[in-house]
Design an enzyme around this catalytic site. Structure first.
Site, PDB file in Angstrom:
ATOM      1  NE  ARG A  24       4.538   9.325  -6.463  1.00 45.28           N
ATOM      2  CZ  ARG A  24       4.857   8.190  -6.342  1.00 45.28           C
ATOM      3  NH1 ARG A  24       5.926   7.974  -6.524  1.00 45.28           N
ATOM      4  NH2 ARG A  24       4.048   7.485  -5.511  1.00 45.28           N
ATOM      5  NE  ARG A  34       0.920   2.336  -6.615  1.00 43.33           N
ATOM      6  CZ  ARG A  34       2.485   2.749  -6.654  1.00 43.33           C
ATOM      7  NH1 ARG A  34       3.236   2.106  -7.106  1.00 43.33           N
ATOM      8  NH2 ARG A  34       2.584   4.013  -6.357  1.00 43.33           N
ATOM      9  CG  ASP A  67       6.349   3.687  -7.278  1.00 43.51           C
ATOM     10  OD1 ASP A  67       5.878   4.966  -6.973  1.00 43.51           O
ATOM     11  OD2 ASP A  67       5.728   2.793  -6.894  1.00 43.51           O
ATOM     12  CG  ASP A  72       4.775  -3.015  -5.453  1.00 39.36           C
ATOM     13  OD1 ASP A  72       5.531  -4.258  -5.606  1.00 39.36           O
ATOM     14  OD2 ASP A  72       5.305  -2.152  -4.706  1.00 39.36           O
ATOM     15  N   GLY A  99       0.963  -1.218  -0.068  1.00 35.76           N
ATOM     16  CA  GLY A  99       0.147   0.095  -0.108  1.00 35.76           C
ATOM     17  C   GLY A  99       0.853   1.188  -0.033  1.00 35.76           C
ATOM     18  CE  LYS A 135       8.308   7.828  -3.190  1.00 36.76           C
ATOM     19  NZ  LYS A 135       9.132   7.356  -4.534  1.00 36.76           N
TER      20      LYS A 135
END
Length: 514
Positions: free
Chosen positions: A189, A196, A275, A265, A104, A126
């Site tokens: 972001r 995902r 990511d 993920d 998660g 983030k």
């Protein structure tokens, strides 16, 4: 009406973010997320800002200098008393090929989304502190990794690669312990969706086909509406994701980009690069290049990225199998959906190969593909591998090759120091292919320079920017972003950014903590 941050009360910025749209992620219900406040940081300050990313949201660049903007995107105004509390989503995934169970957003919070023009963008912070999915982590990101993600998100966009975007980086002197004590930072972001493969895997593992279907419907409605025009929309969704993923990986391979952690993920359902952790652009070309120091087995090496993407798509297909089976049985009466799923996944390799060859031919200035082009490309890559020739500079300097004389050879030949004879032999074949193409040298060079970048985000360049930023000098972050915004242009004032990396750059290492 589009929302401009200059036309709203920035202290009530929550009103800009919509969380109650009928087809928003929040409409899926609490099985998919947990609302959680951000943990404030002391004395936040602006480290980097992308005016182009801000424009996507209807924000004007000057707003970045407002202290209230900095406080907001540091997460400091997102408390439990906020009108619209942010939320973290739950997903699962395979990490380094091993089922990791529930994961998660362990250090990311979603603010909701902004409508601007005809587009919707989800906005995510983030590094804002722990969430229910932090797995004993502190939920923080450090300045080093945040600058890396900010710069590469924007760099990939300007290279034309599908990617999440980055609005800004906010720093703080809050201490964060990784391999050593570092300082905290928060990256904002932006993406149409942060869903995902792992979101689907989570509900497959929980045996909740109803929630898999609900999430799939959300993705189709928002991002793949053409799938609804078929008898089997979920199978059509898998096909669309397969194609986008194949095209994405082909683009990565064509620019020498390694993601570093292609876990399920970390795979976007929209075919975006997502990511940015231990990524890297290849300097001296190596088929087996591993950019992630934590990847001790080389699972995510450069030449394995297509294979891993294919493997990850199988994981997604497994997660979608329960709802695809139902719709296929309803549409055709077939009891087994595996044959149809295999056929869809079987499209990955030819799609990838077609996309990659088209990109590589363009990099060589070949406007029309012919038999033998694949061999010409493969032979060049093998010679580059043997010589550890710089990936970016080799293709950029090939534009200087002339069909009828060797005056432009020296610049690119100088990159082949182990077996220059093999490269010169290849050049003869290349010249013959150019003669067959019949394209004017200047026209070809111009076309090549539009697809072969002059500037990429090399590790040593971002490292220099990070070192200065750690001393509160953010000028190099801004300067580097300005260079990366124009990767295909020859900029005389930034010539140093297009040079071979210094010897010390080979000792740089990035890991999963990066």
């Amino acid at each position: 009406m589009p929302t401009s941050l200059d036309t709203v009360d920035i202290s009530n910025l929550a009103d800009t973010f919509k969380q109650s749209l009928p087809d928003s992620f929040l409409s899926l219900g609490p099985d998919f997320y947990t609302k959680v406040p951000a943990t404030p940081v002391p004395n936040p300050y602006l480290v980097g800002f992308s005016a182009d990313a801000a424009a996507l949201l209807g924000f004007e660049a000057r707003i970045a200098h407002d202290p209230a903007f900095v406080a907001w995107f540091a997460g400091n105004t997102l408390s439990e008393t906020s009108k619209k509390m942010p939320f973290a989503t739950v997903y699962a995934g395979h990490q380094f090929g091993i089922w990791a169970g529930q994961l998660g957003d362990g250090r990311a919070l979603n603010l909701g989304e902004i409508e601007h023009g005809q587009s919707h963008y989800e906005v995510q912070l983030k590094g804002t502190g722990p969430t229910p999915y932090s797995r004993m982590g502190d939920g923080r990101a450090v300045l080093r990794s945040s600058i890396r993600e900010f710069l590469c998100s924007e760099a990939m966009h300007y290279l034309g690669v599908p990617t999440t975007r980055a609005l800004c980086v906010i720093g703080s002197d809050l201490a964060v312990r990784r391999e050593c004590v570092e300082t905290a930072a928060i990256t904002t972001r932006i993406a149409p969706s942060f869903v995902r493969f792992g979101h689907f895997e989570h509900f497959y593992a929980r045996n909740r086909p109803d929630l898999i279907a609900l999430l799939a419907k959300h993705i189709i409605t928002r991002h793949y509406p053409e799938c609804d025009n078929t008898d089997t929309p979920y199978l059509a969704l898998l096909k669309a994701v397969t194609r986008r993923t194949a095209d994405l990986i082909a683009h990565w391979q064509a620019i020498g980009f390694c993601h570093g952690v292609m876990n399920t993920d970390n795979m976007s359902i929209l075919g975006l690069t997502i990511d940015y952790g231990p990524y890297g652009f290849i300097d001296g070309f190596n088929f087996d290049h591993i950019c992630n120091h934590s990847d001790t087995t080389g699972r995510y090496a450069y030449q394995k990225q297509p294979e891993i993407a294919y493997w990850n798509l199988f994981c997604l297909a497994q997660a979608l199998l329960p709802i695809i089976s139902i719709e296929i049985q309803s549409a055709s009466g077939k009891q087994d959906a595996l044959e149809e799923i295999r056929a869809v996944l079987g499209e990955f390799k030819p799609r990838f190969m077609q996309s990659l060859q088209a990109r590589m031919c363009a990099k060589l200035g070949l406007a029309r593909q012919h038999d033998g082009d694949a061999g010409l490309i493969d032979q060049l890559l093998k010679i580059m591998h043997e010589n550890r020739a710089d990936f970016t500079l080799t293709f950029r300097r090939l534009a200087q090759i002339c069909q009828h004389d060797t005056r432009g050879d020296a610049s690119v030949s100088s990159l082949f120091t182990t077996d220059c004879a093999a490269f010169h032999a290849w050049l003869q074949t290349y010249r013959a292919r150019l003669a067959y193409e019949g394209r004017d040298d200047s026209q070809r060079a111009s076309a090549m320079n539009c697809v072969n970048p002059q500037y990429i985000l090399r590790n040593h360049l971002v490292e220099q920017a990070i070192e200065l930023a750690q001393e509160k000098d953010f000028s190099e972050v801004e300067r580097l972003l300005n260079v990366l915004r124009r990767p295909f242009n020859a900029l005389p004032e930034y010539e140093a950014y297009a040079q071979l990396p210094p010897a010390w750059a080979s000792s740089l290492q990035v890991s999963c903590s990066s």
